[in-house]
Write a protein that holds these residues in place. Structure first.
Motif, PDB file in Angstrom:
ATOM      1  N   UNK A  79       0.656  -1.322  -0.052  1.00  0.00           N
ATOM      2  CA  UNK A  79       0.295   0.109   0.092  1.00  0.00           C
ATOM      3  C   UNK A  79       1.216   1.286   0.056  1.00  0.00           C
ATOM      4  N   UNK A  80       0.404   2.335  -0.613  1.00  0.00           N
ATOM      5  CA  UNK A  80       0.988   3.585  -0.444  1.00  0.00           C
ATOM      6  C   UNK A  80       0.602   4.510   0.484  1.00  0.00           C
ATOM      7  N   UNK A  81       1.440   4.827   1.280  1.00  0.00           N
ATOM      8  CA  UNK A  81       0.908   5.918   2.419  1.00  0.00           C
ATOM      9  C   UNK A  81       1.698   7.475   2.229  1.00  0.00           C
ATOM     10  N   UNK A  82       0.863   8.389   2.357  1.00  0.00           N
ATOM     11  CA  UNK A  82       1.311   9.819   2.342  1.00  0.00           C
ATOM     12  C   UNK A  82       1.746  10.039   3.702  1.00  0.00           C
ATOM     13  N   UNK A  83       3.291  10.176   3.762  1.00  0.00           N
ATOM     14  CA  UNK A  83       3.925  10.417   5.041  1.00  0.00           C
ATOM     15  C   UNK A  83       3.949  11.786   5.455  1.00  0.00           C
ATOM     16  N   UNK A  84       4.309  12.556   4.383  1.00  0.00           N
ATOM     17  CA  UNK A  84       4.332  14.102   4.855  1.00  0.00           C
ATOM     18  C   UNK A  84       4.210  15.145   3.662  1.00  0.00           C
ATOM     19  N   UNK A  85       3.762  16.269   3.938  1.00  0.00           N
ATOM     20  CA  UNK A  85       3.518  17.199   2.883  1.00  0.00           C
ATOM     21  C   UNK A  85       3.779  18.473   3.238  1.00  0.00           C
ATOM     22  N   UNK A  86       4.433  19.480   2.561  1.00  0.00           N
ATOM     23  CA  UNK A  86       4.759  20.807   2.978  1.00  0.00           C
ATOM     24  C   UNK A  86       5.306  21.455   1.703  1.00  0.00           C
ATOM     25  N   UNK A  87       4.886  22.972   1.760  1.00  0.00           N
ATOM     26  CA  UNK A  87       5.045  23.883   0.495  1.00  0.00           C
ATOM     27  C   UNK A  87       6.789  24.125   0.700  1.00  0.00           C
ATOM     28  N   UNK A  88       7.255  24.443  -0.273  1.00  0.00           N
ATOM     29  CA  UNK A  88       8.497  24.848  -0.334  1.00  0.00           C
ATOM     30  C   UNK A  88       8.852  25.902  -1.445  1.00  0.00           C
ATOM     31  N   UNK A  89       9.784  26.814  -1.299  1.00  0.00           N
ATOM     32  CA  UNK A  89      10.090  27.767  -2.145  1.00  0.00           C
ATOM     33  C   UNK A  89      10.641  26.954  -3.370  1.00  0.00           C
ATOM     34  N   UNK A  90      10.182  27.312  -4.810  1.00  0.00           N
ATOM     35  CA  UNK A  90      10.658  26.627  -5.932  1.00  0.00           C
ATOM     36  C   UNK A  90      12.320  27.012  -6.242  1.00  0.00           C
ATOM     37  N   UNK A  91      12.717  27.885  -5.608  1.00  0.00           N
ATOM     38  CA  UNK A  91      13.986  28.267  -5.607  1.00  0.00           C
ATOM     39  C   UNK A  91      15.099  27.419  -5.287  1.00  0.00           C
ATOM     40  N   UNK A  92      14.610  26.432  -4.289  1.00  0.00           N
ATOM     41  CA  UNK A  92      15.275  25.169  -3.628  1.00  0.00           C
ATOM     42  C   UNK A  92      15.467  24.116  -4.690  1.00  0.00           C
ATOM     43  N   UNK A  93      14.716  24.120  -5.726  1.00  0.00           N
ATOM     44  CA  UNK A  93      14.632  23.056  -6.815  1.00  0.00           C
ATOM     45  C   UNK A  93      15.209  23.618  -8.114  1.00  0.00           C
ATOM     46  N   UNK A  94      14.798  24.745  -8.422  1.00  0.00           N
ATOM     47  CA  UNK A  94      15.264  25.574  -9.748  1.00  0.00           C
ATOM     48  C   UNK A  94      16.529  26.439  -9.546  1.00  0.00           C
ATOM     49  N   UNK A  95      17.389  26.405 -10.271  1.00  0.00           N
ATOM     50  CA  UNK A  95      18.639  27.183 -10.051  1.00  0.00           C
ATOM     51  C   UNK A  95      18.873  28.066 -11.242  1.00  0.00           C
ATOM     52  N   UNK A  96      19.209  29.405 -10.802  1.00  0.00           N
ATOM     53  CA  UNK A  96      19.348  30.461 -11.936  1.00  0.00           C
ATOM     54  C   UNK A  96      20.549  30.265 -12.372  1.00  0.00           C
ATOM     55  N   UNK A  97      20.921  29.705 -13.488  1.00  0.00           N
ATOM     56  CA  UNK A  97      22.321  29.803 -13.960  1.00  0.00           C
ATOM     57  C   UNK A  97      22.833  31.075 -14.592  1.00  0.00           C
ATOM     58  N   UNK A  98      23.912  31.707 -14.061  1.00  0.00           N
ATOM     59  CA  UNK A  98      24.544  32.936 -14.456  1.00  0.00           C
ATOM     60  C   UNK A  98      25.330  32.551 -15.672  1.00  0.00           C
ATOM     61  N   UNK A  99      25.371  33.404 -16.612  1.00  0.00           N
ATOM     62  CA  UNK A  99      26.352  33.120 -17.907  1.00  0.00           C
ATOM     63  C   UNK A  99      27.508  33.972 -17.701  1.00  0.00           C
TER      64      UNK A  99
END
Length: 99
Positions: A79-99
């Motif tokens: 069975x699948x169990x939902x263990x935790x849920x929380x919002x997070x700033x998407x900047x922790x996932x998406x990185x701005x690459x500087x050229x």
């Protein structure tokens, strides 16, 4: 269990069949997150997934322009169990690459 195996189980399971832990019910109440919204997010493709341990996976779902919803799901006793849920700033996932 690896990520492809987990995703196959997740895709073949009705989202309403995913069990909620007491912990996640408290989190949703404290964070004002509706379970129906969680189910909507799970119907969409995730923005990312990490394996946390043998049977627990951290799913990143785009929620708003600036926030991701992190959904942690565990697979136990077939069975699948939902263990935790929380919002997070998407900047922790998406990185701005500087050229």
């Amino acid at each position: 269990m690896n990520i492809p195996e987990f995703l196959k189980i997740l895709e073949s399971t009705s989202k309403e069949e995913i069990k909620k832990t007491k912990h996640v019910e408290i989190q949703m109440k404290d964070r004002n997150i509706e379970y129906s919204h969680v189910l909507e997010l799970l119907e969409k493709d995730s923005a990312g997934i990490l394996k946390q341990n043998d049977n627990t996976f951290k799913l990143y779902h785009e929620d708003t322009d600036t926030k991701d919803m992190i959904i942690i799901i565990s697979y136990k006793l077939e069975k699948l169990y939902l263990v935790s849920i929380f919002p997070q700033d998407n900047k922790r996932r998406v990185r701005d690459v500087q050229k």
